[in-house]
Design an enzyme around this catalytic site. Structure first.
Site, PDB file in Angstrom:
ATOM      1  CG  HIS A  79      -2.079  -0.831   1.166  1.00 41.95           C
ATOM      2  ND1 HIS A  79      -3.293  -0.849   1.842  1.00 41.95           N
ATOM      3  CD2 HIS A  79      -2.124  -2.087   0.408  1.00 41.95           C
ATOM      4  CE1 HIS A  79      -3.887  -1.887   1.445  1.00 41.95           C
ATOM      5  NE2 HIS A  79      -3.403  -2.538   0.912  1.00 41.95           N
ATOM      6  N   PRO A 299      -4.166  -0.049  19.323  1.00 41.08           N
ATOM      7  CG  PRO A 299      -6.095  -0.750  18.690  1.00 41.08           C
ATOM      8  CD  PRO A 299      -5.587  -0.098  20.024  1.00 41.08           C
ATOM      9  CE  LYS A 303       3.530   2.719  13.551  1.00 44.49           C
ATOM     10  NZ  LYS A 303       4.031   2.678  12.132  1.00 44.49           N
ATOM     11  CE1 TYR A 391      -1.288   3.416   9.069  1.00 46.36           C
ATOM     12  CE2 TYR A 391      -0.188   3.101   7.095  1.00 46.36           C
ATOM     13  CZ  TYR A 391      -1.064   2.863   8.344  1.00 46.36           C
ATOM     14  OH  TYR A 391      -2.220   1.954   7.793  1.00 46.36           O
TER      15      TYR A 391
HETATM   16  C1  DHB Z   1      -5.427  -3.160  10.971  1.00 46.53           C
HETATM   17  C2  DHB Z   1      -5.410  -2.806  12.151  1.00 46.53           C
HETATM   18  C3  DHB Z   1      -4.997  -1.356  12.572  1.00 46.53           C
HETATM   19  O1  DHB Z   1      -4.570  -1.024  13.897  1.00 46.53           O
HETATM   20  C4  DHB Z   1      -4.720  -0.615  11.589  1.00 46.53           C
HETATM   21  O2  DHB Z   1      -4.084   0.760  12.177  1.00 46.53           O
HETATM   22  C5  DHB Z   1      -4.474  -0.947  10.450  1.00 46.53           C
HETATM   23  C6  DHB Z   1      -5.335  -2.075  10.056  1.00 46.53           C
HETATM   24  C7  DHB Z   1      -5.885  -4.457  10.401  1.00 46.53           C
HETATM   25  O3  DHB Z   1      -6.246  -5.204  11.323  1.00 46.53           O
HETATM   26  O4  DHB Z   1      -5.995  -4.649   9.209  1.00 46.53           O
END
Ligand code: DHB
Length: 417
Positions: A79, A299, A303, A391
């Site tokens: 991506h 989440p 990370k 990111y």
């Molecule tokens: C997913 C989980 C995340 O916390 C995030 O920032 C991006 C993607 C996922 O589970 O795909």
């Protein structure tokens, strides 16, 4: 009669077959250093537990350069950007042009499958389904792991060093005495309601949405299975929601310009807590913590897995120097080196969370402030670069340029997937 304990010896005893423990064992084996991994779960359970799915560029580079990246390259997807939706409008942040790096969507349990397969193919020693794991003598020169093996026999594993990689609920960190340990902790007033649904993808890239009803994230697993989350009360009971309520909530949070949200059959749901934690220090005597055993991030930004991999890379370099030359300098500096990157990721995860979520005390002023921040971050090159750097992941420290992982990364540099 108590059964006699079986005795075994290894160089590095690794507690936990999660991303940190398995990657560490993999890197050590490439360097000719022996390890044994002690794990309480079954292999099937580990390979089926659904977690996040975003790999930073550094994680991808380490996997590909050390020979565990083939399936990731075949079935994962790169991506080059993310979409941020706020005020009903969609804004794309191009990661590749803003930071010169990308991310890959490839679920964590697939990473674990690849690492387990690589370790077993190399005759690696992973003890699944153990119980009653405890650490002894971590401040001496021969720490010992006591455990009960899969057949119920008591066993001891004598080691030169122990790596505590037993996750957020693990007990390895409690071997650092209270008087020597500071627990940096923060709980957030929200959780994430996560679903897996059989549906076509809604977008080629992930959508992070800020709305008057709170945060939502649209991610993907495969072309046929989508992963979505929305911010909820941390005590929410996922089973009390009907499928219609879930779709209405998601739809209202991503409404506006940009691709519409495709619905489908929800086949898994649950609420994920949000906390930040750092164990300080990350080492004590001959015990070295890595991954969630040492820190937890909320989440947002995914990370957790990436930090586990970077800890393993830093620790493997230090261990290679220790076993190769007898010098303990890198080992002594391990916690300090790893913690620098951990705190950057802590800041990033907290920042993305605070910018995108509504807390119970988020008033009108704060909502306007969040919108102004999102406007600035997506609307200026400097803002996009800051977001994209965090990111796609900060660089992993190369403390030992002669280590196998540094060599492997040098050899594959320039062939970036
Ligand atoms: C997913 C989980 C995340 O916390 C995030 O920032 C991006 C993607 C996922 O589970 O795909």
């Amino acid at each position: 009669m108590t059964a006699q304990r079986t005795h075994a010896r290894t160089q590095v005893g690794i507690v936990g077959a999660g991303p940190a423990g398995l990657m560490l064992s993999h890197l050590l084996s490439l360097a000719g250093i022996e390890s044994v991994v002690i794990e309480t779960r079954t292999r099937e359970d580990i390979e089926a537990t659904i977690r996040a799915g975003i790999l930073e560029q550094g994680t991808v580079d380490v996997m590909v350069s050390t020979g565990v990246g083939n399936r990731l390259l075949d079935t994962g997807s790169r991506h080059d950007g993310i979409e941020i939706r706020f005020g009903g409008e969609s804004h794309r942040v191009d990661l590749a042009s803003s930071a010169g790096r990308s991310v890959h969507l490839y679920p964590q349990h697939e990473v674990l499958r690849d690492l387990i397969a690589a370790r077993l193919a190399a005759d690696g020693d992973i003890r699944f389904s153990t119980s009653e794991v405890s650490l002894h003598g971590v401040t001496g020169t021969e720490p010992v792991i006591h455990f009960t093996d899969a057949d119920g026999r008591p066993a001891e594993l004598h080691c030169d060093l122990i790596a505590g990689c037993d996750g957020a609920q693990g007990t390895a960190k409690w071997s650092i005495p209270d008087s020597r340990r500071t627990d940096h902790f923060r709980a957030y007033p929200h959780g994430w309601f996560g679903i897996l649904a059989e549906a076509p993808p809604s977008s080629k890239e992930l959508i992070y949405a800020h709305s008057a009803r709170g945060f939502a994230l649209i991610s993907s697993r495969t072309p046929a299975v989508q992963r979505m989350y929305f911010q909820c009360d941390p005590t929410e009971d996922a089973d009390s929601w009907s499928d219609n309520q879930i779709w209405d909530e998601l739809q209202s949070r991503v409404a506006g310009s940009g691709s519409p949200l495709n619905e489908g059959t929800i086949f898994q749901r649950g609420v994920i807590p949000m906390r930040s934690y750092v164990c300080d220090p990350m080492q004590h005597g001959r015990l070295f913590l890595a991954g969630d055993a040492a820190h937890t991030v909320p989440p947002t930004g995914a990370k957790g897995l990436n930090l586990a991999i970077s800890d393993a890379v830093v620790l493997a370099q230090a261990l290679e120097r220790f076993f190769g030359t007898g010098h303990a300098d890198l080992l002594e500096g391990y916690g300090r080196t790893a913690a620098q990157r951990v705190w950057r990721a802590q800041h990033f995860s907290w920042w993305m969370t605070s910018m995108l979520h509504l807390a119970p005390d988020t008033g009108d002023f704060d909502r306007h402030r969040q919108l102004a921040e999102l406007d600035q971050i997506t609307g200026s090159a400097a803002g996009r670069a800051l977001l994209a750097e965090g990111y796609t992941g900060h660089p992993i420290a190369h403390t030992n340029p002669r280590s196998v992982v540094s060599e492997a990364l040098r050899l594959t540099a320039g062939r970036r997937p």
